[in-house]
Design a protein around this motif. Structure first.
Motif, mmCIF file in Angstrom:
data_model
loop_
_atom_site.group_PDB
_atom_site.id
_atom_site.type_symbol
_atom_site.label_atom_id
_atom_site.label_comp_id
_atom_site.label_asym_id
_atom_site.label_seq_id
_atom_site.Cartn_x
_atom_site.Cartn_y
_atom_site.Cartn_z
ATOM 1 N N MET A 15 0.787 -1.242 -0.057
ATOM 2 C CA MET A 15 -0.054 -0.083 -0.107
ATOM 3 C C MET A 15 0.926 1.107 0.030
ATOM 4 O O MET A 15 0.264 2.284 0.569
ATOM 5 N N GLU A 16 2.025 1.240 -0.404
ATOM 6 C CA GLU A 16 2.842 2.406 -0.728
ATOM 7 C C GLU A 16 2.537 3.046 -1.808
ATOM 8 O O GLU A 16 2.661 4.350 -1.994
ATOM 9 N N THR A 17 1.863 2.211 -2.816
ATOM 10 C CA THR A 17 1.443 3.085 -4.145
ATOM 11 C C THR A 17 0.044 2.424 -4.546
ATOM 12 O O THR A 17 -0.195 1.233 -4.231
ATOM 13 N N LYS A 18 -0.849 3.068 -5.238
ATOM 14 C CA LYS A 18 -1.952 2.735 -5.311
ATOM 15 C C LYS A 18 -2.068 1.925 -6.873
ATOM 16 O O LYS A 18 -1.520 2.380 -7.877
ATOM 17 N N ILE A 71 4.144 5.671 5.413
ATOM 18 C CA ILE A 71 3.081 5.403 4.610
ATOM 19 C C ILE A 71 2.930 3.836 4.913
ATOM 20 O O ILE A 71 1.541 3.573 4.754
ATOM 21 N N ILE A 72 3.705 3.194 4.923
ATOM 22 C CA ILE A 72 3.179 1.653 5.101
ATOM 23 C C ILE A 72 3.059 1.187 6.707
ATOM 24 O O ILE A 72 2.291 0.273 6.984
ATOM 25 N N PHE A 83 -3.089 8.940 7.510
ATOM 26 C CA PHE A 83 -2.213 10.016 7.219
ATOM 27 C C PHE A 83 -2.414 11.273 7.789
ATOM 28 O O PHE A 83 -1.323 12.026 7.938
ATOM 29 N N ASN A 84 -3.581 11.566 8.428
ATOM 30 C CA ASN A 84 -3.534 13.025 9.178
ATOM 31 C C ASN A 84 -2.849 13.122 10.297
ATOM 32 O O ASN A 84 -2.456 13.967 10.687
ATOM 33 N N ALA A 131 -1.849 16.344 -0.982
ATOM 34 C CA ALA A 131 -0.492 16.510 -1.695
ATOM 35 C C ALA A 131 -0.041 15.069 -0.923
ATOM 36 O O ALA A 131 0.868 14.600 -1.900
ATOM 37 N N PHE A 132 -0.244 14.643 0.366
ATOM 38 C CA PHE A 132 0.517 13.630 0.698
ATOM 39 C C PHE A 132 -0.207 12.496 0.023
ATOM 40 O O PHE A 132 0.381 11.560 -0.116
#
Ligand SMILES: Nc1ncnc2c1ncn2[C@@H]1O[C@H](COP(=O)(O)OP(=O)(O)OP(=O)(O)O)[C@@H](O)[C@H]1O
Ligand SMILES: [Mg+2]
Lengths: 288, 245
Positions: free
Chosen positions: A58-61, B91-92, B97-98, B239-240
């Protein structure tokens, strides 16, 4: 465990004429990874292995397609799935403003580990990769191989149920590599599912229950390492002539020996290995 | 969520703590120069309204300084994103994200407040009269939040340090001088003034100065800042998320 359906990933890249074009890094990939297995993804440079792993973690869609963990789509409850996952990325990605120990601690905190458990696991994992004495050093002061080992240690701090390893043993010396193999085997024996990409075919052969061979974003074949070798013919004859290096596959040693006897030059008879299958499936067919 | 915000903040705190003496020292330089050049040098004999120019100047310096510090607190995220790729860890991670954005903004606010405190102490040493109230601090925080968000957005969108410093040169630097920090915008030509009055830093400057001189607070300015903060957060979030493309 993991089910991938029609996975596609496209990037916008500039071509030679500096025009923006769409490039397919992963092209309609479908496969299943079974619980507790060590699953290998093999493919030449640029085949889309890293991109596939990045979508799975899930690092990229994905541009298109579905990924399921235990029957549940990653779009439904990504945070719950992320808790199960550990990742050894291909690119070293430490926080260069934090020490080795702080990098590890950040990971533990991000996975909501209690402070005691964190300390214990960090110590354990650093000891395992023989980096216990680097805890107060900055990552940039470590050698390439040390950084790789640290990546592996970090990915395991929170005891993930599913481990993704993107070329984890690149730049490691043979002893360390074998220790990492042992680690991966023992993790799998305890029920951890491992998805690993590698360029070292002998690594895939030594470790993987099943291997997917990919090229140019497409799945070429998927099978056990033995089945790959057997499908070509269990015995390989290699020889050199005017046209260069040649080889051919045979079902039995007798057939191979008979064929080798007809050759002008000397030939080498050996067991077919995964590398042969890999080259056959990704290279020779296209005349590379 | 709260735990994750703390984790993100913890990381920045660890880094800041290690450099705290250097951070404080370096943050003293620019305000010191402003105070000497404009407060002592130029402004000694200038009277603005009822007070001294120094009293007029200090809230402006606090506004522009908190803007610069909070913006530049988050621009290193750009290298963390492109070169070190350490953003990948967040991200992982099983984290909203907030939480990442809020944690980062809070860290920038902390830096902004530390440097504001430094200016306040310097200004008092220079003999300024300041009236610091909770509302004053609140406005300062709001200003830090807005420009931390600008920094966050820029760090996610720009592809090099070069581009980031251009934001400094073309956006922040002009604002530093024009947004009611060193002089009242009332003296500016109409059209120009209209433009300047829309910018958030202008509102911060006037609010801080108003509170400091115990004038009535312009609530609509507070509202404008709040709107900027909300928009900034939404853009930062977008943006994130774009990092996943
Ligand atoms: N962020 C990106 N932007 C544009 N193109 C990309 C991006 N990431 C990957 N690609 C392209 O997608 C293709 C697959 O890349 P990927 O990194 O997945 O390959 P790989 O199989 O991991 O290769 P390697 O063995 O070299 O690590 C490549 O052609 C690459 O140029
Ligand atoms: Mg790769």
């Amino acid at each position: 465990m993991i089910k991938i359906q029609g996975l596609i990933k496209e990037f916008q890249v500039k071509n030679k004429e500096k025009k923006t074009v769409t490039k397919r890094a992963v092209d309609n990939l479908s496969l299943n990874v079974r619980p507790g297995e060590i699953f290998g993804i093999l493919g030449p440079n640029g085949a889309g292995k890293t991109t596939t792993i990045r979508m799975l973690t899930m690092e990229t869609k994905p541009t298109l397609g579905e990924i399921y963990y235990n029957g549940e789509s990653i779009t439904q409850n990504p945070l719950e799935i992320k808790k199960l996952i550990g990742v050894v990325p291909q690119h070293i990605n430490f926080d260069n403003d934090l020490t080795v120990g702080e990098n590890m601690e950040l990971h533990g905190r991000l996975h909501h580990m209690s402070s005691e458990k964190r300390k214990q696991r960090i110590q354990e994992m650093l000891e395992f990769v023989e980096l216990g004495d680097t805890i107060n050093r900055m990552p940039r002061s470590l050698s390439g191989g040390m950084k790789r080992r640290l990546l592996i240690a970090r990915s395991l701090i929170h005891e993930p149920k599913i481990l993704f390893m993107d070329e984890p043993t690149v730049a490691l010396d043979p002893q360390v590599r074998r220790r990492i193999w042992d680690l991966i085997r023992s993790l799998a024996a305890k029920g951890t599912t491992v998805v690993i990409t590698t360029h070292y075919i002998e690594e895939a052969e030594a470790l993987c229950n099943r291997v997917a061979i990919v090229n140019k974003g497409k799945l070429i074949a998927i099978d056990t390492p033995e089945a790959f070798c057997n499908s070509l013919g269990r015995i390989t004859v290699e020889w050199d002539d005017q046209e260069g290096h040649q080889y051919q596959f045979f079902e039995s040693r007798q057939e191979a020996a008979a064929f080798a006897g007809t050759l002008e030059h000397g030939a080498h008879i050996r067991r077919t290995n995964l590398e042969d299958a890999f080259i056959e499936l990704t290279g020779r067919k296209e005349g590379v | 969520m709260l735990q994750d915000i703390c984790t993100v903040f913890w990381r920045d705190w660890v880094v800041l703590k290690r450099r705290l003496p250097k951070f404080i020292l370096s943050r003293m330089v620019a305000p010191m120069l402003y105070l000497v050049a404009f407060g002592w040098g130029l402004g000694r004999n200038i009277q603005v309204g009822s007070g001294s120019y120094l009293d007029f100047l200090v809230p402006g310096i606090m506004a522009l300084n908190s803007m610069n510090i909070s913006y530049n607190s988050l621009t290193p995220l750009c290298t963390e994103r492109i070169y070190h790729r350490s953003i990948g860890e967040y991200i992982i991670a099983p984290m909203h994200f907030n939480a990442f954005i809020i944690g980062k903004i809070l860290a920038a606010v902390l830096r902004g407040l530390i440097s504001s405190a430094i200016i306040m102490i310097l200004a008092l040493a220079f003999g300024a009269n300041l009236n610091i109230t909770p509302l004053f601090v609140g406005i300062l925080i709001l200003n830090c939040i807005i420009f931390a968000e600008v920094g966050f957005f820029a760090a996610m969108k720009m592809d090099s340090y070069e581009e980031l410093s251009q934001v400094n040169t073309y956006v922040l630097l002009p604002m530093s001088f024009l947004c009611g920090t060193f002089f009242s915008t009332r003296t500016l030509p109409e059209v120009f003034r209209w433009f300047i009055d829309v910018l958030p830093l202008t509102h911060t400057s006037y609010l801080l100065r108003g509170i400091s001189t115990q004038s009535p607070v312009a609530l609509e300015s507070v509202a404008v800042l709040a709107v900027y903060a909300i928009i900034g957060f939404i853009l930062g979030n977008k943006a994130f998320r774009d990092q996943l493309k």
